[in-house]
Design an enzyme around this catalytic site. Structure first.
Site, PDB file in Angstrom:
ATOM      1  N   HIS A  97      28.649  11.970  32.877  1.00  0.00           N
ATOM      2  CA  HIS A  97      28.156  10.880  33.729  1.00  0.00           C
ATOM      3  C   HIS A  97      26.649  11.022  33.961  1.00  0.00           C
ATOM      4  O   HIS A  97      26.114  10.491  34.938  1.00  0.00           O
ATOM      5  CB  HIS A  97      28.896  10.832  35.074  1.00  0.00           C
ATOM      6  N   SER A 147       0.157   6.036  24.174  1.00  0.00           N
ATOM      7  CA  SER A 147       0.033   4.818  24.975  1.00  0.00           C
ATOM      8  C   SER A 147      -1.410   4.352  24.941  1.00  0.00           C
ATOM      9  O   SER A 147      -2.336   5.162  24.998  1.00  0.00           O
ATOM     10  CB  SER A 147       0.463   5.091  26.422  1.00  0.00           C
TER      11      SER A 147
END
Length: 507
Positions: free
Chosen positions: A181, A311
């Site tokens: 999970h 970036s």
């Protein structure tokens, strides 16, 4: 500065149009004014790009016409060796300009290429495409390209599995947090996690090999699949028609012709083939997502070039662009399966032509995308960086909670009350966990237990219990057994199919 410009001219500054460029540039097929498919112009391998190229397609058409003529001659039709030799001499030097000019007149691609081939081998012109329909060259070529495309992917998958094997073995005993999970769970190892990815690709590989082995050939079936035209050619000799079908199939390198067909081979084959590719894409997507999440935790890094920019705005960033590309293209491949399902379901009776335009896109792009996905995945895994100190830090933030089960067992064996001790551990863990989340403090669970007299029997040994390697179960042995029993036999058996390293691939 721009005050003299009218509203329309001002707008045109920011809206380029084809009219802005010269007619010469606009008419050039290699100019920058024409859309280019990034799969061929930016990403895919030379091998896969060639496999779906016009050269491969139309030279295969000519080989199919040669195979048909040769088989027809072997079975008694009046076809001369001179005619065959002329065809053999012009299999690859395709006069595209003649075919393209003819297609503008007749609006039929197959007959345009029959005409162009006939110009180069005039003696053979009367017998080119004898008894065949367009699907004889079109569909059989599609099957050849799919078979050959699967062969290219086969080598790439083997190379990727070899890299995953190396990663799994190298890190088979390196403890790491397991996640269920996406919450910290019991420990596993970096190498064991890699075997989960590897096993998926092994299943995909086995399916891909079956797809290659089971790929049928359309063969020589005629306009509605009844072989009536060939039966007429051979004076109602059914055995010769059967032998013609088998001989053409053999000459083109297939094991068997499809038993029955309409004018086309059933489009179910396209669907099943793309299901195989989608399986590969799904495995790659799952692996790439896992790596992206681990990169966020700074436990792994995909390769990053010295001069690479992560970036345009944030110079410090190292974005997982390779894994993101894998995910992006994998989703595209998986979605193409729906196209083939709809196409198959919409084929009326013996055939309709509404499959053609879509298949010109769907089939090549599925293979080209999968080619890129596998090559980038291989690049990522072969150059992946594991950061063991970060991994260890994350383990030690959670291990004090995980060790409490062992502590509980030791204390009960020493005479403690299981229920009382369980409640004490629960209370301590709630406070320790709250401090980590609320105040950003380190996990002090061990210190709390060391200060609690109810756990006196383990005060001298509790620190020794915090060895991550004691919590990985059989993970290292599972890696070794899986590689030895499942992976190595396949890699050894199929080593002749390994893809050679490709230079110049735009990763």
């Amino acid at each position: 500065m721009f005050a003299h410009l009218s509203g329309a001219k001002w707008t045109n500054l920011f809206r380029p149009s084809l009219r802005s460029f010269s007619s010469a540039a606009a008419g050039s097929p290699t100019s920058r004014t024409h859309y280019e498919n990034p799969l061929t112009g930016r990403y895919s391998s030379k091998e896969m790009s060639f496999n779906w190229s016009p050269q491969k397609k139309f030279s295969t058409w000519r080989r199919l016409w040669l195979a048909l003529a040769q088989a027809e001659r072997e079975l008694g039709l009046d076809i001369s060796e001179e005619q065959l030799n002329q065809m053999r001499a012009h299999l690859d030097d395709i006069n595209f300009d003649v075919a393209e000019a003819q297609e503008k007149l007749v609006r039929h691609d197959v007959m345009s290429h029959v005409h162009a081939f006939g110009e180069q081998c005039p003696a053979a012109r009367p017998i080119i495409h004898l008894g065949a329909t367009s699907c004889y060259v079109g569909d059989n070529t599609d099957l050849i390209q799919m078979r050959d495309g699967l062969g290219i992917l086969r080598g790439q998958m083997l190379a990727l599995m070899q890299s995953l094997k190396s990663m799994a073995l190298q890190h088979r005993a390196v403890p790491t947090l397991g996640f269920t999970h996406y919450q910290p769970a019991q420990l596993t190892t970096v190498g064991k996690r890699a075997t989960l990815w590897l096993q998926d690709f092994l299943f995909d590989y086995q399916q891909l090999v079956r797809a290659i082995d089971d790929m049928p050939f359309l063969g020589a079936k005629g306009t509605t699949g009844t072989q009536a035209s060939f039966l007429s050619l051979f004076d109602n000799n059914h055995e010769k028609v059967r032998r013609l079908d088998a001989r053409v199939t053999e000459l083109m390198g297939f094991k068997k012709p499809i038993p029955v067909s309409g004018q086309t081979y059933t489009r179910k084959i396209d669907y099943l083939t793309l299901q195989t590719l989608a399986g590969v894409a799904a495995s790659a997507h799952k692996m790439a997502v896992d790596i992206r999440l681990l990169m966020n935790l700074k436990e792994l890094d995909e390769p990053f070039e010295t001069k690479q920019i992560g970036s345009s705005a944030m110079p410090y960033k190292r974005n997982p662009m390779r894994c993101e590309r894998i995910c992006s293209l994998s989703r595209f491949v998986m979605n193409l399966v729906d196209c083939t399902a709809h196409t198959h379901s919409q084929q009326w009776f013996e055939r309709t032509l509404d499959d053609s335009a879509q298949r010109r896109l769907t089939l090549p792009e599925a293979f080209l995308c999968t080619d890129v996905v596998l090559s980038v995945a291989q690049n990522v895994i072969s150059g992946i960086v594991v950061w063991p100190h970060v991994i260890h830090k994350h383990i030690m933030a959670e291990l004090p909670f995980m060790v409490t089960e062992n502590i509980l067992m030791h204390c009960v064996k020493a005479g403690g009350d299981r229920q009382e001790l369980h409640e004490a551990i629960r209370e301590h863990s709630m406070v320790a966990g709250r401090q980590v989340k609320d105040q950003g403090l380190d996990n002090d669970m061990v210190e709390r237990l060391e200060a609690d007299p109810r756990f006196k029997c383990v005060h001298g040994t509790i620190r020794q219990m915090l060895n991550p390697s004691d919590f990985i179960g059989r993970a290292p042995q599972q890696v070794e057994e899986f590689i030895k029993e499942e992976v190595d036999p396949v890699l050894t058996r199929d080593k002749r199919f390994f893809a050679a390293a490709r230079e110049g691939l735009a990763i």
